[in-house]
Design a protein around this motif. Structure first.
Motif: not given
Length: 462
Positions: A50-78
């Protein structure tokens, strides 16, 4: 790292977005963690057909690689923790993934070589781009993995011990500020093993870097050098340095305040743009001895307004004695000249050892004229191998490259570093292409400096 057929418009858009990220990063001071967040992956995308979804496919990638900066109050702009925020920034996400500008990583080589490699795999990139192309579906948000939780102050969590400069230092609005040195006792009643160190500047916008040294004065139980029998030679140092690559002696200080102490001890921690935290690998820890006095070497840079800084160091202690004691050190070459206008100047440095060691991490550091680094291991049999290649060094995202498997350095081997510099007018970061440049503390001067972490197999504790 960039697709050869990428359109110039896309490249331009990606670079603009990258500058946006850089602005937030520079303003906040930046950090890079050695820890790796593990997120349980759901059933594979191929298995679901099936097509990828945020909940099951994309969020695990973002949580592992991106959200250390990209979270509320973090270094990333969003934030990329929540679906709505990710959906609102699809163009930026696509640009970052297609150009490999984010997550920031500047070393070449295969995945798996470095424990703290932040790059996305080809499968992860494909999943994110397919998700965007298919309409960025949320999926069943009840199936999201646990959302990561980030500390609001200390990235290592609440430290077991915090050591803070006794007084605030007033950073003037303008002018050159010589290195400032502050001695602070740790006040621990027994030796402790340190699993993680974090340096927390009080005013990030004016703190260029901090080096923290540790020594135990003789009055606090520090060992005096053992007398050597007459007629015997001193044993060779563990780390054998090239005498032709020393740092020039400092000139007379214009500022009599906070001068360097006669002894600073061993380097135990560092922070620079991109690196604030050291988390030592499992089975290793750094020893902090009873009676230790820390010396903070502070490099301040004036930013147009008077600012007060009071920097702290936080320690998280290990629960037990490690298998190996971790040591931090550095090697460098201060005997170089970058001619005015020269575009591609190479400066080497090397070290040897008098007994085998294991190197766990390398930290390349230049200022704004540095463009790339290479490190090779010169083996005793005359062969050599590349151990770290940084083809696009970035002063604003400096990284301690932590090897997944430590490097064995035998007696007779050398680690050789080579750094390249662009002192020409085509370097947009160059403060002045008309001037010859040598080693110096200030950002408009230059350095060829490598921090490294190592253990000594003959000194194993367990």
């Amino acid at each position: 790292l960039q697709p050869a057929d990428m359109s110039s418009n896309l490249r331009s858009t990606a670079r603009a977005w990258f500058r946006r990220i850089h602005s937030a990063h520079i303003a906040a001071g930046g950090l890079a963690l050695f820890g790796v967040m593990l997120v349980q992956r759901p059933q594979s995308l191929a298995a679901r057909d099936t097509d990828p979804t945020f909940a099951e496919d994309v969020a695990p990638i973002l949580y592992k690689n991106c959200t250390s900066c990209h979270h509320t109050g973090g270094l990333g702009p969003f934030s990329l923790v929540e679906y709505d925020s990710a959906k609102a920034n699809l163009n930026d996400i696509r640009d970052a993934v297609e150009t490999a500008y984010m997550p920031p990583w500047h070393a070449a080589g295969a995945h798996g070589v470095f424990l703290n490699d932040r790059r996305l795999s080809e499968t992860e990139k494909s999943t994110i781009l397919r998700w965007i192309d298919a309409g960025a579906k949320p999926g069943d948000l009840k199936k999201l993995p646990p959302k990561p939780v980030y500390a609001t102050k200390w990235e290592i969590g609440t430290p077991d011990a915090i050591v803070t400069m006794h007084e605030e230092f007033v950073v003037p609005a303008k002018g050159t500020i010589e290195y400032q040195y502050f001695e602070v006792p740790v006040n621990i009643t027994e030796d402790r093993w340190v699993q993680a160190i974090e340096i927390l500047p009080g005013a990030r916008d004016v703190v260029h870097h901090v080096l923290v040294y540790a020594r135990v004065p003789e009055s606090a139980g520090g060992a005096a050098p053992a007398p050597r029998p007459a007629g015997t030679r001193a044993p060779p140092p563990l780390i054998v340095r090239n005498r032709l690559q020393g740092i020039p002696e400092d000139g007379r200080r214009a500022d009599s305040r906070n001068a360097p102490p006669r002894q600073m001890g061993a380097l135990i921690g560092t922070t620079a743009p991109g690196t604030n935290t050291l988390v030592f690998p499992k089975g290793t820890a750094l020893r902090l001895r009873k009676g230790t006095v820390l010396t903070f070497q502070m490099h301040y840079t004036a930013h147009g307004h008077e600012t007060k800084d009071r920097t702290s160091v936080g320690f998280r202690f290990a629960n037990e004695m490690p298998d190996e004691e971790m040591f931090a050190s550095a090697f460098f070459n201060g005997a170089f000249v970058l001619p005015a206008g020269a575009k591609d100047v190479e400066v080497p440095a090397d070290i040897g050892v008098s007994q085998p060691i294991k190197v766990w991490a390398l930290f390349p550091h230049t200022h704004v004229r540095g463009t790339r680094w290479e490190y090779t291991l010169q083996n005793p049999d005359g062969t050599s191998e590349m151990i770290l290649d940084v083809p696009r060094y970035d002063f604003n995202w400096q990284t301690y490259y932590l090897f997944a498997k430590p490097l064995d350095i035998p007696v007779g081997a050398k680690i050789r570093s080579r750094a390249w510099y662009d002192n020409s007018a085509t370097n947009k970061h160059n403060p002045d292409a008309t001037k010859q440049v040598t080693w110096g503390d200030q950002t408009w001067e230059e350095m060829q400096y490598t921090g490294f972490l190592y253990t000594v197999p003959s000194r194993r504790l367990k």
